[in-house]
Design an enzyme around this catalytic site. Structure first.
Site, short mmCIF file in Angstrom:
data_model
loop_
_atom_site.label_atom_id
_atom_site.label_comp_id
_atom_site.label_asym_id
_atom_site.label_seq_id
_atom_site.Cartn_x
_atom_site.Cartn_y
_atom_site.Cartn_z
N HIS A 1 0.79 -1.24 0.00
CA HIS A 1 0.00 0.00 0.00
C HIS A 1 0.81 1.29 0.00
O HIS A 1 0.40 2.27 -0.60
CB HIS A 1 -0.93 0.04 1.23
CG HIS A 1 -2.13 -0.85 1.13
ND1 HIS A 1 -3.21 -0.55 0.33
CD2 HIS A 1 -2.43 -2.03 1.72
CE1 HIS A 1 -4.13 -1.50 0.45
NE2 HIS A 1 -3.68 -2.43 1.29
N GLU B 1 -7.17 -2.49 -3.65
CA GLU B 1 -6.61 -3.82 -3.42
C GLU B 1 -6.30 -4.59 -4.72
O GLU B 1 -5.27 -5.23 -4.82
CB GLU B 1 -7.54 -4.66 -2.54
CG GLU B 1 -7.69 -4.14 -1.12
CD GLU B 1 -6.43 -4.28 -0.25
OE1 GLU B 1 -5.43 -4.86 -0.69
OE2 GLU B 1 -6.47 -3.78 0.89
N SER C 1 1.56 -7.31 -3.79
CA SER C 1 2.20 -8.02 -2.68
C SER C 1 2.10 -9.53 -2.84
O SER C 1 2.49 -10.28 -1.95
CB SER C 1 1.61 -7.56 -1.34
OG SER C 1 0.20 -7.78 -1.30
#
Ligand code: HBI
Ligand code: FE
Length: 300
Positions: A138, A179, A198
């Site tokens: 993030h 996301e 990620s």
């Protein structure tokens, strides 16, 4: 430190935070060599995968933050750089926090980041956001002024959506942008969503695999689309450019809520009339999984 609470799931009603805002000290000096090593493994894997897959804003944010592979970042140092650029800070929390606490932080430009790091046997999948997902995933995008404003607006909008009974719908916007969002760049389709950048496997799957649908982002469509939390997404929504988030940060969602209130929701893999389909997925990946699960069922 509160890794015990994180491990046992904060959703448990028995957990009582020490501070009302659920923040804890990062306790940076207490990370072990093994924990830094897990960060390094994850960092190096993603650093290899992301050029050519993550968007320019993410890669630039990463460079400007000067995060390194060798150790878990210190939140105070990150916050100094972030604060100068976009006025954001990173604060430590033990794991998932209640919605209203989460929104309150975002509305004040504080990003709550999991203090703990996943264990060596859960490198590829974990249920709660840890420091790798939250900080590596993030924080680079929070260096981008548009994303910085959008996430703050989401925090403000979250408190409002809850009062209007529209939280489930608003959460889908966060899911399919912050996301799991993709963006169209001049040189190709790129990732900006933290859940993807990620993840080693999903950073390939999201942009390269033939299986998922890729559809132009449209607010009223996304508000109605359910999502998967247990596996790769069946659909990715694609922004024309990141500036599109600026408009989303500024508009009032109320008319959209009224438009979708009471309407049925769409399955994650659906394609519906009005969609601007950029890639019609084969659905192969999730179909295969279903077949495997059925077979398992027959055997037991
Ligand atoms: N807490 N730490 C943390 N991180 C999240 O991403 C998060 C959360 N609590 C609630 C939440 N996300 C979402 O369910 C809201 O966006 C609705
Ligand atoms: Fe996240």
């Amino acid at each position: 430190m509160n890794t015990a609470a994180a491990k046992h799931g904060l959703a448990e009603a028995s957990y009582r935070p020490e501070r009302a805002d659920w923040t804890i000290d990062q306790g940076w000096q207490h990370y072990t060599a093994q924990e830094h090593a897990i960060w390094k493994t994850l960092f190096e894997r993603q650093a290899r995968l992301l050029p050519g897959r993550a968007c320019d804003a993410f890669l630039q944010g990463m460079r400007d933050l000067a995060m390194t592979a060798d150790r878990i970042p210190n939140f105070e140092q990150l916050s100094e750089v972030l604060m100068r650029r976009t006025g954001w800070q990173v604060v430590a929390v033990p794991g998932l926090v209640p919605d209203d606490v989460f929104f309150e932080h975002l509305a004040h430009r504080r990003f709550p980041a999991g203090q703990f790091i996943r264990k060596a046997h859960e490198l590829d999948y974990l249920e709660e956001p840890d420091v790798f997902h939250d900080v590596f995933g993030h924080v680079p995008m929070l260096m981008n002024p548009v994303m910085a404003d959008f996430i703050q607006a989401y925090g403000q909008g979250g408190l409002k959506a809850r009062r209007q009974g529209m939280l489930e719908q608003l959460a889908r916007v966060y899911w399919y942008t912050v996301e799991f969002g993709l963006v169209q760049q001049n040189d190709g389709l790129r990732i900006y969503g933290a859940g993807i950048v990620s993840s080693a496997t999903e950073s390939r799957f999201s942009v390269e695999d033939a299986s998922p649908n890729r559809i132009r982002f449209a607010l009223e469509r996304v508000l109605r689309t359910r999502y998967r939390i247990d596996d790769f997404q069946e659909v990715y929504f694609v922004l024309q450019d990141l500036e599109e988030l600026l408009a989303l940060a500024q508009i009032d969602f109320s008319p959209y809520y009224e438009q979708v209130r009471g309407a049925s929701s769409y399955a994650p893999g659906a394609i519906i009339a009005g969609d601007e389909v950029l890639h019609r997925g084969t659905g192969h990946y999730h179909a295969q999984k279903l077949r495997a699960a059925d077979k398992q069922g027959e055997q037991t």
